[in-house]
Design an enzyme around this catalytic site. Structure first.
Site, PDB file in Angstrom:
ATOM      1  CG  ASP A 152      41.778 -35.467  27.391  1.00  0.00           C
ATOM      2  OD1 ASP A 152      42.045 -34.426  28.027  1.00  0.00           O
ATOM      3  OD2 ASP A 152      41.648 -35.479  26.149  1.00  0.00           O
ATOM      4  CG  PHE A 153      38.147 -36.245  33.680  1.00  0.00           C
ATOM      5  CD1 PHE A 153      38.035 -37.256  32.746  1.00  0.00           C
ATOM      6  CD2 PHE A 153      37.658 -36.473  34.954  1.00  0.00           C
ATOM      7  CE1 PHE A 153      37.446 -38.473  33.058  1.00  0.00           C
ATOM      8  CE2 PHE A 153      37.054 -37.678  35.285  1.00  0.00           C
ATOM      9  CZ  PHE A 153      36.951 -38.683  34.338  1.00  0.00           C
ATOM     10  CD  GLU A 154      40.175 -31.468  27.151  1.00  0.00           C
ATOM     11  OE1 GLU A 154      39.576 -30.551  26.554  1.00  0.00           O
ATOM     12  OE2 GLU A 154      40.971 -32.242  26.582  1.00  0.00           O
ATOM     13  N   GLY A 155      37.088 -29.142  30.812  1.00  0.00           N
ATOM     14  CA  GLY A 155      35.881 -28.379  31.127  1.00  0.00           C
ATOM     15  C   GLY A 155      35.552 -28.369  32.605  1.00  0.00           C
TER      16      GLY A 155
END
Length: 365
Positions: A152-155
């Site tokens: 869940d990689f964000e940003g």
């Protein structure tokens, strides 16, 4: 192969010595044809209250423990901290948490560690960071006896570097190293290892218009595509977050907006039909199998921007899986094998009277 040899040796020694060999671990249940995926706030409460893993209802087929986070943005070293009692008064002790995981697995559920989240920026910019990621992720999986990992990689975790314009042959170290790390984990744990991903639309469907630097958009546009493509043979499930999103152009070249049936139909169809990346017809992202795809939704209006009323979600599911009740957007096929739905989160659904679970468990039977 080593495991098979070891098992054979154990059986032979046991026979020679006159005692029974230890029983092999029972194989875990396969993922059902249709599934509900939910995130469980295991390290924080986030205003929704803490839910013990033993109390997660049977409706949920995959439980993502949120979140393992890095010790620093570029270290690659992950830590999974349980929610402190000062924030979660009813948090269970470690032994009960471990027992709760095993009890869910005994009922056929998959329990994964989710990595990243809104605050957990992970940039594997070096080989050392890649190796630390593999080692620390493995330690968490082994410590709690988990079934796999959710990315869940964000940003700013994924961003494409200068000249990186072909999703089939990525060059950016943080992308290449993530692919390598996930392939290593898959090889380490074998074919039953569950690998899921929860990117935002910005990192996937926006790639239809823009891809990486020099495309007229943020270099993060479409940056998940090389990871998804490289792992497509190992990927259990992709559940893009159809929330916290700006307008996204679908394959009909029309803008689609969060909260509507057409938005979910258009975003999901892009994954099931494939699409030319940055509109380059010579560089097409191939379709995923329907059983690899679920639709990501907030469980309630206060869980995230883009909440969709259950009737709208059902309309999108009917359109995608039955070919009936479609709105303005017409998908490129009918996909009865669509795996299901993901929600942020189990905690918020409990807070909201289990609206999500009650509506959609019934839909899939």
């Amino acid at each position: 192969m080593r495991q098979r040899i070891y098992a054979t040796v154990v059986v032979l020694i046991a026979a020679l010595c006159g005692f029974a060999a230890p029983a092999a671990a029972a194989p875990r249940a396969a993922l059902p044809t249709h599934a509900l995926v939910g995130y469980l706030h295991a390290s924080f409460a986030n205003g929704s209250g803490y839910t013990r893993i033993a109390d997660v209802p049977d409706e949920w087929n995959i439980i993502d423990l949120a979140f393992a986070e890095p010790t620093s943005v570029t270290s690659g070293e992950l830590r999974f901290a349980r929610c402190p009692s000062s924030e979660c008064a009813n948090v269970e002790p470690d032994a009960e948490f471990a027992a709760g995981i095993k009890a869910q697995q005994a009922k056929g559920k998959k329990v994964l560690i989710s990595v990243g989240g809104q605050n957990g920026q992970v940039q594997l910019t070096s080989a050392a960071a890649r190796d630390a990621f593999v080692a620390s992720a493995s330690a968490i999986i082994d410590r709690w006896g988990l079934d796999g990992i959710d990315i869940d990689f964000e940003g700013h975790s994924l961003s494409l570097g200068s000249g990186d314009t072909d999703f089939k042959n990525p060059k950016t170290p943080s992308v290449v190293n993530l692919i390598s790390a996930l392939k290593t984990l898959k090889a380490r744990y074998g074919e039953n290892f569950v690998l899921t991903m929860a990117p935002e639309t910005f990192f996937v469907q926006l790639g239809y218009q823009f891809y990486g630097p020099g495309s007229g958009a943020d270099p993060r546009a479409g940056a998940y595509l090389p990871v998804i493509h490289a792992l497509r043979d190992s990927l259990t499930l992709l559940h893009v977050q159809d929330y916290n999103s700006g307008p996204i152009m679908g394959l009909d070249d029309q803008w689609h907006f969060m909260g509507s049936a057409d938005f979910h139909t258009a975003m999901t169809d892009m994954l099931l039909a494939g699409f030319p990346v940055a509109r380059n017809t010579a560089n097409v992202f191939p379709p995923l199998r329907p059983e690899q795809v679920a639709i990501g939704l907030p469980a309630a209006s206060y869980a995230g921007n883009g909440y969709t009323a259950p009737a709208e979600v059902r309309a999108s599911l009917d359109c995608l899986t039955k070919g009936s009740g479609c709105g303005a957007y017409k998908p490129h096929g009918v996909f009865p094998a669509l795996r299901g739905l993901m929600t942020w989160s189990i905690n918020w659904d409990r807070f909201n009277g289990w609206e999500f679970a009650k509506n959609f468990t019934g839909y899939f039977g």
